[in-house]
Design an enzyme around this catalytic site. Structure first.
Site, PDB file in Angstrom:
ATOM      1  CG  ASP A  67      -0.210  -0.103   2.549  1.00 43.24           C
ATOM      2  OD1 ASP A  67       1.030   0.055   2.560  1.00 43.24           O
ATOM      3  OD2 ASP A  67      -0.865  -0.333   3.576  1.00 43.24           O
ATOM      4  CG  ASN A 137      -8.542   0.761  11.372  1.00 37.10           C
ATOM      5  OD1 ASN A 137      -7.550   0.042  11.228  1.00 37.10           O
ATOM      6  ND2 ASN A 137      -8.936   1.627  10.455  1.00 37.10           N
TER       7      ASN A 137
END
Ligand code: PGA
Length: 243
Positions: A67, A137
């Site tokens: 990413d 998260n």
């Protein structure tokens, strides 16, 4: 899913590095995908030592980045392209080249970045081993909360958690709104998927990801559906698995 628990971060990292090195030893032109972030840094450093000691060949493996922060480039400490270079490629004496694909977070045309990753995967994929961290998260790569389990390579807005936690990577404050990432689909298609987690602050999200039923609300829980996923955890990160 195989869950391996180690007394500390060092032991966890050593085992994960051995497992990645094993993949490259068996298949010298393996396609590998490594997360940046803090957790895999020691794994990258150990791989450099293994390569120097000749435990696996360093001249043929292929690489795709997991990413990138949109807006950051190779000169920005904290970007994936910078950190993978610093902790992994540079110390092995390798330059980015045709057998590697990195997202360019500074590109004007992000669709071209998506297309480039897909073309690279079509030519070189599937990924033989993907090493993932887990965000606070539950994100893996920048597959943020709510990512569909069949999502593709894409650009998406960053969760507030990722923006806040992400500040730890940067020397200067950054305003970053989006990321580009390998999708859940490519993660599920990888022949092996390793999830690394260290420290008690990850214990709650690790429990949700590995023990609760898979849900798009906890992206890392997709790994329960992966046919060859292994979680490498230190004792802190594993502390709530049985709670
Ligand atoms: P960390 O990041 O390894 O720095 O905790 C994990 C992630 O957000 O993927």
């Amino acid at each position: 899913m195989d869950i391996r628990i180690f007394p500390n971060h060092e032991a966890m990292t050593a085992a994960a590095a051995d497992a990645v090195a094993g993949v490259i030893t068996r298949k010298p032109d393996a396609l590998i995908c490594l997360a940046a972030g803090h957790t895999p840094v020691d794994l990258m450093k150990r791989l450099v030592v293994h390569a120097r000691e000749g435990k696996f060949p360093k001249d043929r493996f292929r690489f795709i980045s997991l990413d990138e922060w949109v807006g950051l480039g190779p000169k920005d400490s904290g970007s994936c392209i910078h950190d993978v270079g610093k902790y992994f490629l540079d110390d092995m004496g390798l330059e980015r080249g045709a057998r590697m694909f990195f997202f360019d977070g500074l590109a004007k045309d992000m669709q071209a970045q998506i297309d480039g990753a897909k073309a690279f995967l079509a030519a070189h994929g599937p990924i033989d081993v993907i090493v993932l961290g887990i965000g606070m998260n539950g994100h893996i790569g920048f597959n943020e909360v709510g990512s569909a389990f069949d999502s593709d390579v894409r650009v998406l807005p960053l969760d507030e958690t990722s923006k806040t936690v992400g500040a730890k990577y940067f020397d200067t404050p950054r305003t970053l709104e989006s990321g580009i990432t390998i999708g859940m689909r490519q993660i599920l298609e990888a022949k092996k998927a390793f999830l690394l987690a260290s420290s008690a602050k990850k214990a709650d999200i690790v429990r949700q990801a590995l023990k609760d039923p898979p849900t798009e609300r906890v992206p890392a829980s997709v790994l329960q559906k992966h046919p060859a996923a292994t979680a490498f955890l230190d004792a802190g990160a594993a502390a709530k698995l049985n709670g």
